[in-house]
Design an enzyme around this catalytic site. Sequence first.
Site, PDB file in Angstrom:
ATOM      1  CG  HIS A  37      -1.893  -1.052   1.338  1.00 47.39           C
ATOM      2  ND1 HIS A  37      -1.854  -2.033   2.287  1.00 47.39           N
ATOM      3  CD2 HIS A  37      -2.992  -1.304   0.583  1.00 47.39           C
ATOM      4  CE1 HIS A  37      -2.881  -2.860   2.124  1.00 47.39           C
ATOM      5  NE2 HIS A  37      -3.583  -2.446   1.101  1.00 47.39           N
ATOM      6  CD  GLN A 153      -9.552  -4.450  -6.552  1.00 51.76           C
ATOM      7  OE1 GLN A 153     -10.361  -4.955  -5.806  1.00 51.76           O
ATOM      8  NE2 GLN A 153      -8.482  -3.814  -6.114  1.00 51.76           N
TER       9      GLN A 153
HETATM   10  O1  PAF Z   1      -8.244  -3.833  -3.264  1.00 50.95           O
HETATM   11  C1  PAF Z   1      -8.905  -3.463  -2.274  1.00 50.95           C
HETATM   12  O2  PAF Z   1      -8.356  -3.263  -1.188  1.00 50.95           O
HETATM   13  C2  PAF Z   1     -10.404  -3.266  -2.397  1.00 50.95           C
HETATM   14  O3  PAF Z   1     -10.971  -4.187  -3.268  1.00 50.95           O
HETATM   15  C3  PAF Z   1     -10.792  -1.826  -2.788  1.00 50.95           C
HETATM   16  C4  PAF Z   1     -10.272  -1.461  -4.171  1.00 50.95           C
HETATM   17  C5  PAF Z   1     -10.249  -0.849  -1.769  1.00 50.95           C
HETATM   18  C6  PAF Z   1     -12.323  -1.702  -2.820  1.00 50.95           C
HETATM   19  O4  PAF Z   1     -12.888  -2.000  -1.596  1.00 50.95           O
END
Ligand code: PAF
Length: 284
Positions: A37, A153
């Site tokens: 992150h 995603q």
């Molecule tokens: O990847 C994640 O942590 C989640 O899927 C997100 C993009 C924050 C959506 O809740």
Amino acid sequence: MEIIRTVREMQRWALEEKRKGRFIGFVPTMGCLHEGHLSLVKLARSRSDLVVLSIFVNPIQFLPGEDFSRYPRPVERDESLCLESGVDVLFYPDSAQMYAPDHSVIIEETLLSRGLCGATRSGHFKGVTTVVAKLFNIVIPDVAVFGQKDAQQLRVIQRMIRDLNIPVEIIPGPIVREPDGLAMSSRNRYLTPAERQDALCLRRALDHVEKCIQEGERDVETLRKELAGVLDRVPAVRVEYIEFVDDETLQPVKRVERLVLVALAIRIGLTRLIDNTVLMTRQD
Ligand code: PAF
């Protein structure tokens, strides 16, 4: 660092900063932050004047029986990490802020989200696209960063941006790995020391496929067997899928030509882990 907990205040802040001509970079997360992150925060920072990071464990992207209630929520540690990494605003809403009790609008991507994780986690990606669209309307970012570890995603969100003409630039962030090769994930916390050791088979399997590609193998069935062989050597691992798909359309391919995404999902004990790599070849 400012911590904002309401939608109204977040929107007011964003509109005010935009009026001043500031460029907003956004990192949406579910918290339990790690180096992966923080690398996204760095990327957002390099492309914007102000960085907003959101923490929201989004209930509608978890299926019944999944880990929503036990998803780690180390609130104080997350706040300190945001502060240390230079986040300007931590957006930290609760469920009541994000969803009206009778909320009834869903955003659904209908093609890219069908296979891979979508095949076993039906409904997961509607939860993701819905919350990400909402977060974009609340944070009003110019750019948003998403990690490549969640490759499907990322592509589903890029498709949503394109198809709904959402004026946000999506920046992919490279997978960040532990020194021993395990892709960083908030869910790694669930692993016992023995399971964590077993989980290294993911990276080993991807390395092995890359080696096969370097040696000239292009046939997906052969590559799939090679990859499965590496995972099968670890008795605790249950394979959910091994997919070779076109990097853009996510449709299965038979041969590795140009860009092919190799995506893996496995279960070890109670934990589900994913990993991937993009295979690049010169056209034969
Ligand atoms: O990847 C994640 O942590 C989640 O899927 C997100 C993009 C924050 C959506 O809740």
